[in-house]
Write a protein that holds these residues in place. Structure first.
Motif, PDB file in Angstrom:
ATOM      1  N   GLY A 117      -5.538 -69.297 -90.177  1.00  0.00           N
ATOM      2  CA  GLY A 117      -6.445 -70.446 -90.210  1.00  0.00           C
ATOM      3  C   GLY A 117      -6.528 -71.074 -91.577  1.00  0.00           C
ATOM      4  N   SER A 118      -6.449 -70.246 -92.621  1.00  0.00           N
ATOM      5  CA  SER A 118      -6.495 -70.768 -93.993  1.00  0.00           C
ATOM      6  C   SER A 118      -5.172 -71.400 -94.392  1.00  0.00           C
ATOM      7  N   TYR A 119      -4.072 -70.843 -93.898  1.00  0.00           N
ATOM      8  CA  TYR A 119      -2.770 -71.459 -94.167  1.00  0.00           C
ATOM      9  C   TYR A 119      -2.734 -72.862 -93.574  1.00  0.00           C
ATOM     10  N   CYS A 120      -3.249 -72.988 -92.363  1.00  0.00           N
ATOM     11  CA  CYS A 120      -3.168 -74.276 -91.659  1.00  0.00           C
ATOM     12  C   CYS A 120      -4.215 -75.271 -92.125  1.00  0.00           C
ATOM     13  N   ASP A 121      -5.361 -74.783 -92.633  1.00  0.00           N
ATOM     14  CA  ASP A 121      -6.449 -75.673 -93.046  1.00  0.00           C
ATOM     15  C   ASP A 121      -6.294 -76.064 -94.511  1.00  0.00           C
ATOM     16  N   THR A 122      -5.179 -76.695 -94.809  1.00  0.00           N
ATOM     17  CA  THR A 122      -4.925 -77.237 -96.138  1.00  0.00           C
ATOM     18  C   THR A 122      -4.467 -78.677 -95.968  1.00  0.00           C
ATOM     19  N   SER A 123      -4.321 -79.380 -97.060  1.00  0.00           N
ATOM     20  CA  SER A 123      -3.903 -80.784 -96.962  1.00  0.00           C
ATOM     21  C   SER A 123      -2.493 -80.912 -96.395  1.00  0.00           C
ATOM     22  N   SER A 124      -1.659 -79.865 -96.548  1.00  0.00           N
ATOM     23  CA  SER A 124      -0.291 -79.949 -96.020  1.00  0.00           C
ATOM     24  C   SER A 124      -0.182 -79.460 -94.573  1.00  0.00           C
ATOM     25  N   GLY A 125      -1.180 -78.743 -94.076  1.00  0.00           N
ATOM     26  CA  GLY A 125      -1.163 -78.294 -92.688  1.00  0.00           C
ATOM     27  C   GLY A 125      -0.117 -77.226 -92.431  1.00  0.00           C
TER      28      GLY A 125
ATOM     29  N   SER B  96     -13.807 -69.423-110.022  1.00  0.00           N
ATOM     30  CA  SER B  96     -15.031 -68.712-110.403  1.00  0.00           C
ATOM     31  C   SER B  96     -15.996 -68.612-109.229  1.00  0.00           C
ATOM     32  N   SER B  97     -15.549 -69.031-108.062  1.00  0.00           N
ATOM     33  CA  SER B  97     -16.412 -69.024-106.886  1.00  0.00           C
ATOM     34  C   SER B  97     -16.757 -67.602-106.450  1.00  0.00           C
ATOM     35  N   SER B  98     -18.022 -67.374-106.120  1.00  0.00           N
ATOM     36  CA  SER B  98     -18.425 -66.058-105.597  1.00  0.00           C
ATOM     37  C   SER B  98     -18.497 -66.077-104.079  1.00  0.00           C
ATOM     38  N   THR B  99     -18.364 -67.251-103.487  1.00  0.00           N
ATOM     39  CA  THR B  99     -18.333 -67.364-102.030  1.00  0.00           C
ATOM     40  C   THR B  99     -17.070 -68.086-101.596  1.00  0.00           C
ATOM     41  N   VAL B 100     -16.595 -67.734-100.418  1.00  0.00           N
ATOM     42  CA  VAL B 100     -15.412 -68.392 -99.856  1.00  0.00           C
ATOM     43  C   VAL B 100     -15.675 -68.677 -98.380  1.00  0.00           C
ATOM     44  N   TYR B 101     -14.965 -69.639 -97.871  1.00  0.00           N
ATOM     45  CA  TYR B 101     -15.075 -69.991 -96.459  1.00  0.00           C
ATOM     46  C   TYR B 101     -14.038 -69.221 -95.657  1.00  0.00           C
ATOM     47  N   PHE B 102     -14.367 -68.979 -94.399  1.00  0.00           N
ATOM     48  CA  PHE B 102     -13.485 -68.234 -93.511  1.00  0.00           C
ATOM     49  C   PHE B 102     -13.280 -69.083 -92.257  1.00  0.00           C
ATOM     50  N   PRO B 103     -12.232 -69.918 -92.248  1.00  0.00           N
ATOM     51  CA  PRO B 103     -12.057 -70.872 -91.144  1.00  0.00           C
ATOM     52  C   PRO B 103     -11.595 -70.213 -89.851  1.00  0.00           C
ATOM     53  N   SER B 104     -11.861 -70.877 -88.763  1.00  0.00           N
ATOM     54  CA  SER B 104     -11.384 -70.402 -87.464  1.00  0.00           C
ATOM     55  C   SER B 104      -9.898 -70.700 -87.342  1.00  0.00           C
ATOM     56  N   PHE B 105      -9.291 -70.131 -86.316  1.00  0.00           N
ATOM     57  CA  PHE B 105      -7.882 -70.416 -86.026  1.00  0.00           C
ATOM     58  C   PHE B 105      -7.696 -70.427 -84.513  1.00  0.00           C
TER      59      PHE B 105
ATOM     60  N   THR C   9     -17.069 -63.295 -89.817  1.00  0.00           N
ATOM     61  CA  THR C   9     -16.216 -63.788 -88.732  1.00  0.00           C
ATOM     62  C   THR C   9     -15.578 -65.120 -89.108  1.00  0.00           C
ATOM     63  N   PRO C  10     -14.411 -65.410 -88.536  1.00  0.00           N
ATOM     64  CA  PRO C  10     -13.744 -66.689 -88.824  1.00  0.00           C
ATOM     65  C   PRO C  10     -14.401 -67.829 -88.031  1.00  0.00           C
ATOM     66  N   ASN C  11     -15.538 -68.270 -88.552  1.00  0.00           N
ATOM     67  CA  ASN C  11     -16.317 -69.305 -87.872  1.00  0.00           C
ATOM     68  C   ASN C  11     -16.535 -70.537 -88.737  1.00  0.00           C
ATOM     69  N   GLY C  12     -15.826 -70.599 -89.868  1.00  0.00           N
ATOM     70  CA  GLY C  12     -15.990 -71.731 -90.781  1.00  0.00           C
ATOM     71  C   GLY C  12     -17.110 -71.556 -91.776  1.00  0.00           C
ATOM     72  N   GLY C  13     -17.825 -70.426 -91.704  1.00  0.00           N
ATOM     73  CA  GLY C  13     -18.939 -70.183 -92.600  1.00  0.00           C
ATOM     74  C   GLY C  13     -18.495 -69.679 -93.954  1.00  0.00           C
ATOM     75  N   ALA C  14     -19.458 -69.644 -94.891  1.00  0.00           N
ATOM     76  CA  ALA C  14     -19.203 -69.155 -96.245  1.00  0.00           C
ATOM     77  C   ALA C  14     -19.697 -67.717 -96.362  1.00  0.00           C
ATOM     78  N   TYR C  15     -18.922 -66.895 -97.063  1.00  0.00           N
ATOM     79  CA  TYR C  15     -19.247 -65.487 -97.241  1.00  0.00           C
ATOM     80  C   TYR C  15     -19.059 -65.107 -98.700  1.00  0.00           C
TER      81      TYR C  15
ATOM     82  N   LYS D 107      -7.208 -73.431-101.075  1.00  0.00           N
ATOM     83  CA  LYS D 107      -8.236 -74.453-100.890  1.00  0.00           C
ATOM     84  C   LYS D 107      -8.029 -75.145 -99.558  1.00  0.00           C
ATOM     85  N   ASP D 108      -9.143 -75.368 -98.855  1.00  0.00           N
ATOM     86  CA  ASP D 108      -9.058 -76.053 -97.572  1.00  0.00           C
ATOM     87  C   ASP D 108      -8.851 -77.548 -97.784  1.00  0.00           C
ATOM     88  N   SER D 109      -8.780 -78.277 -96.700  1.00  0.00           N
ATOM     89  CA  SER D 109      -8.495 -79.716 -96.775  1.00  0.00           C
ATOM     90  C   SER D 109      -9.599 -80.486 -97.496  1.00  0.00           C
ATOM     91  N   SER D 110     -10.779 -79.864 -97.669  1.00  0.00           N
ATOM     92  CA  SER D 110     -11.884 -80.492 -98.406  1.00  0.00           C
ATOM     93  C   SER D 110     -11.959 -80.011 -99.848  1.00  0.00           C
TER      94      SER D 110
END
Length: 197
Positions: A6-14, A188-197, A124-130, A153-156
């Motif tokens: 999900g993270s591989y695909c959720d980038t600007s290059s897809g 330096s981020s202490s939280t990361v997002y976990f996108p769905s797939f 869980t891979p729900n798009g939330g931050a952990y 980094k995601d598409s945002s």
């Protein structure tokens, strides 16, 4: 190393799914890389030992399930495996021949259920931050060894969980603590997002 598709695909290059279909929603093999104790790694060690698909024909369907290529354009993943063998596998050839290299990667993946480890701690891979520490601690408590965590980094432009670095012994049979953790790419981020797939 394992990657979250999900993270591989959720980038600007897809991404592009393999010609044989969308991969499962699970961590997949990213690579099996020999490392030196100082955290660096050799590469392209034997150009005379070219990838031979017939040597792994008996495990091809398992490789397609567990080590698919998400590169564009779509493919049958054999180019990815050839690249991994040339770049990293040949550096382990004194211990693992081509078949053993790929078989060990599969066996190791089947011993480490990362998604279940994370879900057991409500990650869980729900798009939330952990919290990065929560992800590391969840995997450590489940597997008994501290992983390295890699982000992209995601598409945002937000950091997201992308890679989990796990270390195994030289013979490729036992999980062990990594002597030096690879750079995480999480800034330096202490939280990361976990996108769905």
């Amino acid at each position: 190393m394992k990657q979250w598709p999900g993270s591989y695909c959720d980038t600007s290059s897809g991404c592009c799914y393999p010609t044989y279909g969308k991969p499962q929603s699970d961590f997949e093999i990213y690579g099996l890389w020999p490392y030196y104790a100082n955290g660096t790694y050799p590469s392209n060690c034997d150009s005379n030992n070219a990838f031979n698909a017939t040597k792994i024909q008996d495990i091809q369907s398992s490789l397609q399930t567990n080590w698919p290529s998400l590169y564009c354009p779509s493919s049958d993943s054999s180019n990815l495996w050839a690249s991994e063998w040339a770049t990293h596998g040949t550096c382990s050839e004194t211990v693992l021949d081509e078949h053993a290299y790929f078989q060990d990667a599969l066996s190791f993946k089947n011993q480490t259920f990362l998604l279940q480890c994370l879900k057991s701690k409500a990650i869980t891979p729900n798009g939330g931050a952990y919290m990065l520490d929560s992800i590391t601690n969840a995997i450590t408590s489940c597997l008994g060894h501290v992983p390295g965590i890699g982000c992209n980094k995601d598409s945002s432009g937000r950091y997201q969980l992308y890679l989990v670095y796990l270390c195994i012994n030289q013979s490729g049979t036992l999980l062990m603590d990594c002597p030096v953790y690879p750079s995480s790419g999480c800034g330096s981020s202490s939280t990361v997002y976990f996108p769905s797939f």
